[in-house]
Write an enzyme that holds these catalytic residues in place. Structure first.
Site, short mmCIF file in Angstrom:
data_model
loop_
_atom_site.label_atom_id
_atom_site.label_comp_id
_atom_site.label_asym_id
_atom_site.label_seq_id
_atom_site.Cartn_x
_atom_site.Cartn_y
_atom_site.Cartn_z
CB THR A 197 -0.95 0.02 1.21
OG1 THR A 197 -1.76 1.19 1.16
CG2 THR A 197 -0.19 0.01 2.53
NE ARG A 198 0.15 4.28 -5.46
CZ ARG A 198 -0.72 5.24 -5.74
NH1 ARG A 198 -0.71 6.36 -5.03
NH2 ARG A 198 -1.59 5.12 -6.71
CG HIS A 202 -9.65 4.63 5.20
ND1 HIS A 202 -9.38 5.58 6.17
CD2 HIS A 202 -9.10 5.10 4.05
CE1 HIS A 202 -8.72 6.59 5.62
NE2 HIS A 202 -8.53 6.33 4.34
CG HIS A 205 -7.88 -0.22 2.73
ND1 HIS A 205 -8.36 1.04 2.96
CD2 HIS A 205 -7.61 -0.28 1.40
CE1 HIS A 205 -8.36 1.73 1.85
NE2 HIS A 205 -7.92 0.96 0.87
NE ARG A 291 -11.66 -3.10 -11.08
CZ ARG A 291 -11.57 -1.89 -11.62
NH1 ARG A 291 -11.11 -0.88 -10.91
NH2 ARG A 291 -11.95 -1.67 -12.86
NE ARG A 450 16.14 36.05 -19.40
CZ ARG A 450 15.58 36.99 -20.14
NH1 ARG A 450 14.29 36.98 -20.34
NH2 ARG A 450 16.31 37.92 -20.71
#
Length: 576
Positions: A197-198, A202, A205, A291, A450
């Site tokens: 996971t990243r 909740h 999950h 998915r 610049r």
């Protein structure tokens, strides 16, 4: 016929030198040229040294690189989906010359490893993009990095590690593959389901991962990526604090939490294969694949870069060789009537369900909306609310751009007064001329200088916004690329609006009290914006001030209206 390859994860690469050898290399390293690693390279070196990238023993040489692109295999035949390469600039290659050993250091100069030189070559980046990511479009974040930021040369060779890159956060949650394997063995765990996971986790999950562990009769490893993830992701400090608070809701003794310092490429199916190999090296037997696993989202036309189940299909076709099984991600939804989460395929016909997407959650946080407890646990909601307050409590930047004499500075000064009248916080003004006198003293007016000047302004502004301050920037900023870089940098920290001070070159010349345009016309000033250097009109500014036709009050009224409309602050209307 493809030879049978020994499954991944049997043994781990040993790349850290012995203490005696490391001391010797430290003494010798003063003779070696140095490469200072950026964040992505440092992540790769860490996973090479730890054994997470086993069987790799260093950065790929050209033969392995070509084989990985074309066959997803090392030249030995070992399954490997993504090239792990050390990119160098032209200046880097000149500095290292023909030296056989190169010192790899972090940005502070700490010696991390010695690279024993292998192949040096100039890759075909377009081919790499198409083969690895399935596209050469810079809309894909990894392709953008490859094409626009990575060096033009690759250097291969095996590593001798001096020390692991230092980390000063969450020490107890950082494990090498060998340490986690030992931890699993000490608890008698033979079946481990990894969850990549990243994002924050909740209730859905938690239910998904809990079920996955029960279904395989094993333990769960929550293994979040805390290296480089997708631009715009929630910072890992907030996420890890939320993961720690989530642990109390799992069955005692059934879940492990460990952090992975991976630089994600968002390469979809190929990245999913890499995730599986890494988790096998950490001792896992199963990996949850969702998915569009490790996909970067959609293109600008709304089409996804990868199919929803491409990653699952690719992993399933290599399950035996990988030695790790795929657990498909089951979409979980909340069923109010039963006050429970259900897999989508368990929902009865016409049964009401609720869900909140990641995009919806971010919008709710920005707007200060109440987040329902059926969606997440109270402690996690509070953690997110503290780190991501509503827009009205965040800092913001107003970035004015336009020709010299277009009215930027006048609008900026008037706007600063109006904001100070309205807000109870400091408002910083970064005027182009003032910045050049102080922050950018010594820079000339070449295109490179610049750009450096404008991006320095953007960096300072992003730091002010990060700390919930308000800043007004008023440089000419003639190039769209620099303005885009600043927008992306500042929007990661808070609010941003771009204001185009629109006035014709003729009007700007008439207003020129310094005589700069006249000197440029006479050839006394070279590279003057609007005369012999271009000004690129903004693509899509939030506000356009037609300063030839509007009064200053009318212009700042437009800006104030936009700030309220975007909810960057909530204050009562005042007479404009």
């Amino acid at each position: 016929m493809q030879p049978l390859i020994e499954p991944h994860g049997g043994s781990l690469s040993q790349l850290l030198a012995s203490p005696l050898r490391a001391d010797h290399l430290r003494d010798e390293s003063i003779k070696f040229p140095s490469i200072f690693l950026n964040d992505r390279q440092l992540c790769d070196v860490e996973l090479l040294l730890s054994g997470a990238f086993s069987p790799l023993k260093g950065f790929l040489n050209q033969g392995d690189y070509d084989s990985v692109l074309e066959r997803m295999r090392l030249s030995s035949g070992f399954l490997w989906p993504i090239p792990i390469t050390l990119d160098l600039t032209q200046e880097d290659t000149q500095r290292i010359g023909n030296c056989d050993q190169i010192a790899l250091r972090d940005v502070t100069g700490i010696l991390i490893a010695i690279l024993n030189r292998g192949d040096l070559w100039r890759p075909d980046k377009q081919k790499e993009a198409v083969e690895v990511f399935g596209t050469d479009s810079c809309e894909h974040p990894a392709v953008d990095y490859l094409m626009r930021r990575a060096g033009s040369y690759y250097l291969g060779g095996h590593l001798e590690g001096i020390q692991m890159p230092p980390h000063y956060d969450f020490h107890s949650l950082r494990h090498s593959p060998r340490q986690l394997r030992t931890e699993f063995e000490s608890h008698g765990c033979s079946r481990i389901v990894a969850f990549q996971t990243r994002n924050p986790m909740h209730r859905a999950h938690k239910e998904l991962t809990d079920r996955a562990a029960r279904d395989v009769g094993g333990h769960l490893l929550i293994h979040p990526v805390v290296g480089l993830t997708k631009p715009g992701d929630i910072d890992h400090f907030t996420r890890v604090r939320s993961y720690k608070k989530l642990l109390q809701y799992y069955p005692k003794g059934k879940v492990f939490l460990s952090l992975l310092q991976l630089a994600m490429r968002m390469a979809g199916p190929r990245e999913a294969l890499l995730h599986a190999i890494i988790r096998k090296n950490y001792g896992c037997t199963h990996l949850i694949i969702g998915r569009d696993h490790a996909g970067p989202g959609n293109r600008s036309n709304g089409e996804p870069f990868y199919g929803p189940y491409q990653a699952q299909d690719l992993l399933k076709s290599h399950t035996k060789e990988l030695g790790i099984e795929v657990v498909p991600f089951r979409l979980m939804v909340y069923a109010p009537k039963s006050n429970a989460y259900k897999a989508i395929d368990e929902v009865r016909k016409n049964e009401t369900t609720l869900s909140i997407s990641g995009t919806q959650l971010r919008t709710m946080l920005l707007n200060g909306d109440e987040i329902p407890e059926w969606f997440s646990y109270r402690e996690i909601i509070e953690e997110l609310q503290q780190t991501y307050p509503p827009k009205s409590h965040k800092g913001f930047a107003v970035f004015l751009t336009g020709l010299s004499g277009s009215g930027k500075s006048t609008i900026a000064n008037a706007l600063q007064s109006r904001l100070l009248e309205t807000l109870s916080c400091p408002v910083t003004l970064l005027d182009g001329d003032v910045v050049r006198t102080n922050l950018s003293k010594g820079l000339g007016f070449s295109k490179e200088d610049r750009s450096t000047n404008v991006q320095r302004i953007g960096y300072v502004a992003s730091e002010i916004v990060k700390h919930r301050g308000v800043v007004i920037c008023a440089p000419i900023a003639p190039y769209q690329e620099d303005r885009t870089i600043n927008r992306q940098r500042i929007e990661r920290e808070g609010g941003y609006i771009e204001v185009f001070a629109n006035a014709s070159i003729e009007v700007c010349e008439r207003r020129d009290v310094k005589g700069l345009y006249a000197k440029a016309r006479a050839g006394l000033i070279k590279g003057f914006t609007g005369i012999d250097d271009p000004y690129e009109v903004p693509n899509d500014p939030e506000v356009i001030c037609n300063t030839e036709l509007e009064t200053v009050e009318e212009s700042i009224g437009l800006v104030m209206t936009k700030l309220r409309e975007l909810a960057f602050f909530v204050q009562p209307e005042i007479d404009e």
